[in-house]
Design a protein around this motif. Structure first.
Motif, PDB file in Angstrom:
ATOM      1  N   LEU A  67       0.809  -1.214   0.000  1.00 40.33           N
ATOM      2  CA  LEU A  67       0.000   0.000   0.000  1.00 40.33           C
ATOM      3  C   LEU A  67       0.843   1.266   0.000  1.00 40.33           C
ATOM      4  O   LEU A  67       1.891   1.323   0.641  1.00 40.33           O
ATOM      5  N   PRO A  68       0.366   2.284  -0.708  1.00 42.84           N
ATOM      6  CA  PRO A  68       1.067   3.571  -0.711  1.00 42.84           C
ATOM      7  C   PRO A  68       0.834   4.299   0.610  1.00 42.84           C
ATOM      8  O   PRO A  68      -0.040   3.936   1.395  1.00 42.84           O
ATOM      9  N   GLU A  69       1.613   5.327   0.856  1.00 47.03           N
ATOM     10  CA  GLU A  69       1.407   6.149   2.037  1.00 47.03           C
ATOM     11  C   GLU A  69       0.096   6.927   1.897  1.00 47.03           C
ATOM     12  O   GLU A  69      -0.368   7.199   0.791  1.00 47.03           O
ATOM     13  N   GLY A  70      -0.488   7.278   3.033  1.00 51.21           N
ATOM     14  CA  GLY A  70      -1.739   8.021   3.006  1.00 51.21           C
ATOM     15  C   GLY A  70      -2.528   7.782   4.266  1.00 51.21           C
ATOM     16  O   GLY A  70      -2.078   7.087   5.188  1.00 51.21           O
ATOM     17  N   ASP A  71      -3.741   8.342   4.307  1.00 48.34           N
ATOM     18  CA  ASP A  71      -4.580   8.123   5.479  1.00 48.34           C
ATOM     19  C   ASP A  71      -5.242   6.750   5.383  1.00 48.34           C
ATOM     20  O   ASP A  71      -5.196   6.078   4.350  1.00 48.34           O
ATOM     21  N   ASP A  72      -5.860   6.345   6.485  1.00 48.88           N
ATOM     22  CA  ASP A  72      -6.433   5.002   6.545  1.00 48.88           C
ATOM     23  C   ASP A  72      -7.513   4.796   5.493  1.00 48.88           C
ATOM     24  O   ASP A  72      -7.618   3.705   4.901  1.00 48.88           O
ATOM     25  N   GLU A  73      -8.325   5.800   5.242  1.00 49.66           N
ATOM     26  CA  GLU A  73      -9.405   5.648   4.263  1.00 49.66           C
ATOM     27  C   GLU A  73      -8.856   5.401   2.868  1.00 49.66           C
ATOM     28  O   GLU A  73      -9.317   4.502   2.150  1.00 49.66           O
ATOM     29  N   ALA A  74      -7.857   6.181   2.484  1.00 45.69           N
ATOM     30  CA  ALA A  74      -7.269   6.024   1.157  1.00 45.69           C
ATOM     31  C   ALA A  74      -6.543   4.690   1.027  1.00 45.69           C
ATOM     32  O   ALA A  74      -6.608   4.029  -0.020  1.00 45.69           O
ATOM     33  N   ARG A  75      -5.867   4.294   2.085  1.00 43.76           N
ATOM     34  CA  ARG A  75      -5.125   3.030   2.041  1.00 43.76           C
ATOM     35  C   ARG A  75      -6.069   1.829   2.007  1.00 43.76           C
ATOM     36  O   ARG A  75      -5.798   0.834   1.343  1.00 43.76           O
ATOM     37  N   THR A  76      -7.190   1.934   2.718  1.00 45.62           N
ATOM     38  CA  THR A  76      -8.169   0.845   2.698  1.00 45.62           C
ATOM     39  C   THR A  76      -8.774   0.708   1.312  1.00 45.62           C
ATOM     40  O   THR A  76      -8.961  -0.404   0.803  1.00 45.62           O
ATOM     41  N   ARG A  77      -9.098   1.842   0.674  1.00 50.35           N
ATOM     42  CA  ARG A  77      -9.639   1.786  -0.687  1.00 50.35           C
ATOM     43  C   ARG A  77      -8.605   1.198  -1.639  1.00 50.35           C
ATOM     44  O   ARG A  77      -8.944   0.426  -2.542  1.00 50.35           O
ATOM     45  N   ALA A  78      -7.347   1.563  -1.454  1.00 50.96           N
ATOM     46  CA  ALA A  78      -6.293   0.987  -2.289  1.00 50.96           C
ATOM     47  C   ALA A  78      -6.217  -0.524  -2.096  1.00 50.96           C
ATOM     48  O   ALA A  78      -6.004  -1.277  -3.056  1.00 50.96           O
ATOM     49  N   LEU A  79      -6.415  -0.981  -0.855  1.00 50.81           N
ATOM     50  CA  LEU A  79      -6.351  -2.412  -0.569  1.00 50.81           C
ATOM     51  C   LEU A  79      -7.509  -3.153  -1.234  1.00 50.81           C
ATOM     52  O   LEU A  79      -7.366  -4.330  -1.590  1.00 50.81           O
ATOM     53  N   GLU A  80      -8.649  -2.481  -1.408  1.00 52.79           N
ATOM     54  CA  GLU A  80      -9.766  -3.102  -2.130  1.00 52.79           C
ATOM     55  C   GLU A  80      -9.350  -3.471  -3.547  1.00 52.79           C
ATOM     56  O   GLU A  80      -9.738  -4.520  -4.073  1.00 52.79           O
ATOM     57  N   LYS A  81      -8.556  -2.610  -4.161  1.00 57.89           N
ATOM     58  CA  LYS A  81      -8.099  -2.875  -5.522  1.00 57.89           C
ATOM     59  C   LYS A  81      -6.951  -3.888  -5.525  1.00 57.89           C
ATOM     60  O   LYS A  81      -6.841  -4.711  -6.447  1.00 57.89           O
ATOM     61  N   VAL A  82      -6.146  -3.849  -4.492  1.00 61.94           N
ATOM     62  CA  VAL A  82      -5.076  -4.837  -4.371  1.00 61.94           C
ATOM     63  C   VAL A  82      -5.665  -6.240  -4.217  1.00 61.94           C
ATOM     64  O   VAL A  82      -5.092  -7.227  -4.696  1.00 61.94           O
ATOM     65  N   SER A  83      -6.825  -6.335  -3.569  1.00 62.87           N
ATOM     66  CA  SER A  83      -7.457  -7.651  -3.420  1.00 62.87           C
ATOM     67  C   SER A  83      -7.750  -8.266  -4.780  1.00 62.87           C
ATOM     68  O   SER A  83      -7.723  -9.494  -4.937  1.00 62.87           O
ATOM     69  N   VAL A  84      -8.023  -7.427  -5.763  1.00 60.03           N
ATOM     70  CA  VAL A  84      -8.286  -7.906  -7.118  1.00 60.03           C
ATOM     71  C   VAL A  84      -6.995  -8.371  -7.779  1.00 60.03           C
ATOM     72  O   VAL A  84      -6.937  -9.463  -8.364  1.00 60.03           O
ATOM     73  N   THR A  85      -5.950  -7.576  -7.681  1.00 65.73           N
ATOM     74  CA  THR A  85      -4.698  -7.937  -8.350  1.00 65.73           C
ATOM     75  C   THR A  85      -4.024  -9.134  -7.677  1.00 65.73           C
ATOM     76  O   THR A  85      -3.410  -9.960  -8.355  1.00 65.73           O
ATOM     77  N   VAL A  86      -4.134  -9.231  -6.357  1.00 72.18           N
ATOM     78  CA  VAL A  86      -3.604 -10.408  -5.657  1.00 72.18           C
ATOM     79  C   VAL A  86      -4.301 -11.662  -6.157  1.00 72.18           C
ATOM     80  O   VAL A  86      -3.674 -12.696  -6.416  1.00 72.18           O
ATOM     81  N   SER A  87      -5.611 -11.576  -6.325  1.00 73.05           N
ATOM     82  CA  SER A  87      -6.367 -12.728  -6.808  1.00 73.05           C
ATOM     83  C   SER A  87      -5.999 -13.078  -8.241  1.00 73.05           C
ATOM     84  O   SER A  87      -5.895 -14.257  -8.599  1.00 73.05           O
ATOM     85  N   LEU A  88      -5.799 -12.061  -9.083  1.00 74.26           N
ATOM     86  CA  LEU A  88      -5.381 -12.327 -10.465  1.00 74.26           C
ATOM     87  C   LEU A  88      -4.026 -13.029 -10.499  1.00 74.26           C
ATOM     88  O   LEU A  88      -3.822 -13.981 -11.269  1.00 74.26           O
ATOM     89  N   ASN A  89      -3.108 -12.559  -9.670  1.00 72.22           N
ATOM     90  CA  ASN A  89      -1.791 -13.203  -9.606  1.00 72.22           C
ATOM     91  C   ASN A  89      -1.904 -14.633  -9.097  1.00 72.22           C
ATOM     92  O   ASN A  89      -1.234 -15.541  -9.604  1.00 72.22           O
ATOM     93  N   ASN A  90      -2.749 -14.846  -8.093  1.00 70.98           N
ATOM     94  CA  ASN A  90      -2.920 -16.194  -7.552  1.00 70.98           C
ATOM     95  C   ASN A  90      -3.561 -17.129  -8.564  1.00 70.98           C
ATOM     96  O   ASN A  90      -3.268 -18.331  -8.592  1.00 70.98           O
ATOM     97  N   LEU A  91      -4.459 -16.606  -9.387  1.00 67.51           N
ATOM     98  CA  LEU A  91      -5.076 -17.443 -10.417  1.00 67.51           C
ATOM     99  C   LEU A  91      -4.027 -18.039 -11.345  1.00 67.51           C
ATOM    100  O   LEU A  91      -4.149 -19.194 -11.783  1.00 67.51           O
TER     101      LEU A  91
END
Length: 215
Positions: free
Chosen positions: A149-173
């Motif tokens: 996750l990039p630096e930032g406040d908790d709200e921005a980092r949590t939203r970024a993690l929502e998108k990371v959940s997609v890319t992590v899953s794509l990589n795992n596939l």
């Protein structure tokens, strides 16, 4: 099974309404689906969140999508260890038996599972660290994404993690041999999407810029 109970009245009423309208008006289509089996063109892996309605988003009918839902739309890495893997089994069936042409991972805004992972990794949800927490152990799949996750406040980092959940899953596939084989042969394509529930917008992952862009 003495603990089972009849359906709530409102669900029974809604069922009868559906049977008398939607089903009655499309009875031939439902009979065809039953007789000929399913031939979905795509598999969608989405979150269990009740606000994410995949068929509505894409205007899809029954039989078009093979849908699998779990907490935070995650795909674990390939790990044939003899344990029970519902998501892995769904992926295997979609790719090897149904031979879908597209496999879509759909994340979304305000995801409770992702927020839980963020809190767990930042030390604010010790209950999820418990060995007996099914949610916590499932969210371990996303734990490596927290460090990305990039630096930032908790709200921005949590939203970024929502998108990371997609890319992590794509990589795992791509760790699944049958997925990798289908992708390399050109019979299967992988797609990553993120849905803003409130705005109704979709963003798709673009590997050329390593970012999600508006669709």
């Amino acid at each position: 099974m003495k603990h089972a109970r009849p359906l709530p009245a409102y669900m029974v009423t809604r069922y009868h309404g559906w049977k008398a309208t939607t089903h009655a008006e499309n009875k031939g289509w439902y009979r065809r689906l039953a007789d000929e089996g399913q031939r979905p063109r795509a598999m969608i892996i989405s979150c269990c969140d009740s606000r994410v309605h995949v068929t509505s988003i894409f205007g899809a009918d029954q039989g078009e999508f093979f849908i699998h839902r779990n907490i935070a739309n995650l795909v674990p890495p390939f790990q044939p260890d003899g344990s029970q893997h519902g998501t892995s089994a769904a992926v295997e069936y979609a790719v090897t038996a149904l031979k879908v042409s597209h496999l879509v991972v759909l994340g979304h805004s305000s995801c409770g599972g992702v927020a839980g992972c963020y809190d767990m990794c930042s030390g604010n949800a010790p209950e999820l660290e418990e060995t007996g927490s099914f949610v916590g152990r499932w969210m371990d799949i996303l734990r490596p994404g927290y460090d990305m996750l990039p630096e930032g406040d908790d709200e921005a980092r949590t939203r970024a993690l929502e998108k990371v959940s997609v890319t992590v899953s794509l990589n795992n596939l791509m760790t699944f041999p049958f997925v990798q084989k289908a992708v390399e042969e050109g019979t299967l394509s992988l797609h990553g999407l993120w849905n803003d529930i409130g705005e109704g917008t979709l963003e798709g992952y673009d590997p050329d810029v390593d970012a999600f862009v508006a669709i």
